[in-house]
Enzyme design. Structure first.
Site, mmCIF file in Angstrom:
data_model
loop_
_atom_site.group_PDB
_atom_site.id
_atom_site.type_symbol
_atom_site.label_atom_id
_atom_site.label_comp_id
_atom_site.label_asym_id
_atom_site.label_seq_id
_atom_site.Cartn_x
_atom_site.Cartn_y
_atom_site.Cartn_z
ATOM 1 N N LYS A 58 0.845 -1.210 0.000
ATOM 2 C CA LYS A 58 0.000 0.000 0.000
ATOM 3 C C LYS A 58 0.873 1.250 0.000
ATOM 4 O O LYS A 58 0.599 2.212 -0.716
ATOM 5 C CB LYS A 58 -0.947 -0.024 1.214
ATOM 6 C CG LYS A 58 -2.037 -1.086 1.066
ATOM 7 C CD LYS A 58 -2.825 -1.314 2.350
ATOM 8 C CE LYS A 58 -3.776 -2.497 2.187
ATOM 9 N NZ LYS A 58 -4.481 -2.867 3.421
ATOM 10 N N GLN A 102 -4.757 -1.475 9.698
ATOM 11 C CA GLN A 102 -4.602 -2.811 9.114
ATOM 12 C C GLN A 102 -5.175 -3.862 10.062
ATOM 13 O O GLN A 102 -4.857 -3.872 11.251
ATOM 14 C CB GLN A 102 -3.105 -3.069 8.849
ATOM 15 C CG GLN A 102 -2.821 -4.355 8.116
ATOM 16 C CD GLN A 102 -3.368 -4.378 6.686
ATOM 17 O OE1 GLN A 102 -3.264 -3.406 5.953
ATOM 18 N NE2 GLN A 102 -3.963 -5.492 6.300
ATOM 19 N N ASP A 125 -11.254 2.732 3.990
ATOM 20 C CA ASP A 125 -11.597 1.312 3.878
ATOM 21 C C ASP A 125 -13.111 1.112 3.799
ATOM 22 O O ASP A 125 -13.581 0.024 3.465
ATOM 23 C CB ASP A 125 -11.053 0.536 5.092
ATOM 24 C CG ASP A 125 -9.748 -0.197 4.789
ATOM 25 O OD1 ASP A 125 -9.482 -0.448 3.602
ATOM 26 O OD2 ASP A 125 -9.020 -0.506 5.743
#
Ligand code: NAD
Length: 295
Positions: A58, A102, A125
Site C-alpha cells: 500500500k 490494518q 476502507d
C-alpha cells in the site's frame, strides 16, 4: 454441448494501472489548485507477516501515484487507549485525508471500537458503520475497496447489471455483504450464500454472475457454472508448493470454466484493483475535504 471457446480473462492488473493513471492525474489537479497532496495514514499494530506485506504494498502504491503516506507502526502490546489517541490525532490532522487500520488487530483491541473512532470522512476502507449505512441506503460515502474493485471489473464485461442473477459466495462484512449492496444498487437480483447454504452448486448454476469470496480454494467447480456466466474470484489462499515456497489459489477452479463468458485470475484480478481503489478512495476523501473547506 461442447466447449464453446476459452473464457475471456479479465486483466485486473491492467485495469488497476488505468485507474492509477486517473488517480495520478486527479492528484496533480488537486495540488495545482493549491491544496495539500492527499495523505494516507496507515496504522499497523504488531508484526503479523501477511499484514507487513500488505502495508508495504500500500505504501509503495501511494508513492507511485503521489499520495503522501504516513506509517504508524505500533508494538503488539499497544493499549486500546493509546490507539484511540493516535486515531483522534489523525482525525484532526488536515494533511491526513485517509486513515487505514490494518486488520487483523491483536486480541486485546476491540476492532469495532477502534474502526468506529475513525472520522467517516477519512474512512478510506469504508468499514465505519456510517459508511456501511450509506452504502446500504445508496446515499454515497466511501465504499470498501475490494467490493468497489469487483464492481469495476464487472463493468468491463457487462454493460448493464439490471435484472441479472448474481450469486455472492461469502457474507463477510468487508467483502460479501458490501458486494451484495453494490449489486443491488445496480438492480441485479442478488443471492448471498455462505458456509451453511444448502445446495450451493444448484444456486450457483442459476447465476449470470458469480462472485466467489469464501477463501476456499477451487470451491467453484466447472459444473457449478452456467455457460456464459461472468466470474469474479475474490478468494486468495496461500498453498504450499511441493518444491517449497507457496502459490496463491483462488476460489474458482480456473481450468474448469472455459465455458464462462469471463473470469478474473488469481493473482492479477481483484487483488490489484483493491489497492487501486484504496488510492482512488484517498483522492476522493481529499477532494471532499477540499470542497468542504472551500464550501
Ligand atoms: P471471511 O472468512 O471473513 O468470510 C468468508 C465467508 O465465506 C463466510 O461468510 C463463510 O460463511 C463463507 N464460506 C467459507 N467457506 C465456504 C464454503 N465452503 N461454501 C460457502 N461459503 C463459504 O473472509 P473474507 O475476509 O470475506 O475474505 C474472503 C476471501 O477473500 C479470502 O480468501 C480473502 O483472503 C480474500 N480477500 C481478497 C481480497 C483481495 O484484495 N483480493 C480482499 C479481501 C479478502
Amino acid at each position: 454441448m461442447g466447449i464453446i471457446g476459452v473464457a475471456h480473462i479479465i486483466d485486473g492488473s491492467a485495469l488497476a494501472r488505468k485507474l492509477d493513471d486517473e488517480t495520478t492525474a486527479g492528484i496533480a489537479g488537486l495540488t495545482k489548485s493549491g491544496y495539500y497532496p492527499p495523505g494516507l495514514a496507515v496504522v499497523l499494530v504488531g508484526s503479523d507477516p501477511a499484514s507487513e506485506v500488505y502495508v508495504a504494498h500500500k505504501i509503495r502504491a501511494c508513492r507511485r501515484v503521489g499520495i503522501e503516506s504516513y506509517e504508524h507502526r505500533m508494538p503488539e502490546g499497544t493499549s486500546q487507549d493509546a490507539l484511540l489517541t493516535l486515531i483522534a490525532r489523525l482525525n484532526a490532522d488536515p494533511t491526513v485525508h485517509g486513515i487505514l487500520v490494518q486488520v487483523p488487530l491483536p486480541r486485546h483491541i476491540d476492532a469495532g471500537v477502534l474502526l468506529g473512532s475513525i472520522d467517516p470522512a477519512k474512512d478510506v476502507d469504508g468499514f465505519h458503520p456510517v459508511n456501511v449505512g450509506r452504502l446500504s441506503t445508496g446515499t454515497g460515502g466511501l465504499v470498501p475497496c475490494t467490493p468497489l474493485g469487483v464492481l469495476k471489473l464487472l463493468d468491463t464485461v457487462i454493460d448493464n447489471l439490471t435484472g441479472l442473477n448474481a450469486v455472492v459466495i461469502g457474507k463477510s462484512n468487508i467483502v460479501g455483504k458490501p458486494i451484495a449492496m453494490l449489486l443491488l444498487e445496480r438492480e441485479a437480483t442478488v443471492t448471498v450464500t455462505h458456509i451453511e447454504t444448502r445446495g450451493l452448486p444448484e444456486i450457483a448454476r442459476q447465476a449470470d454472475i458469480i462472485i466467489a469470496a469464501a477463501g476456499s480454494p477451487r470451491l467453484v467447480r466447472g459444473f457449478w457454472v452456467k455457460e456464459g456466466a461472468v466470474l469474479i474470484d475474490v478468494g486468495i489462499t496461500r498453498v504450499a508448493r511441493s518444491n517449497g515456497g507457496e502459490r496463491l489459489v483462488g476460489d474458482i477452479a480456473f481450468d474448469e470454466v472455459e465455458h464462462a463468458k469471463a473470469v478474473t485470475p488469481v493473482p492479477g484480478g481483484v487483488g490489484p484493483m483493491t489497492i487501486a481503489c484504496l488510492l482512488s478512495n484517498t483522492l476522493k476523501a481529499a477532494r471532499n475535504a477540499r470542497n468542504h473547506k472551500n464550501g
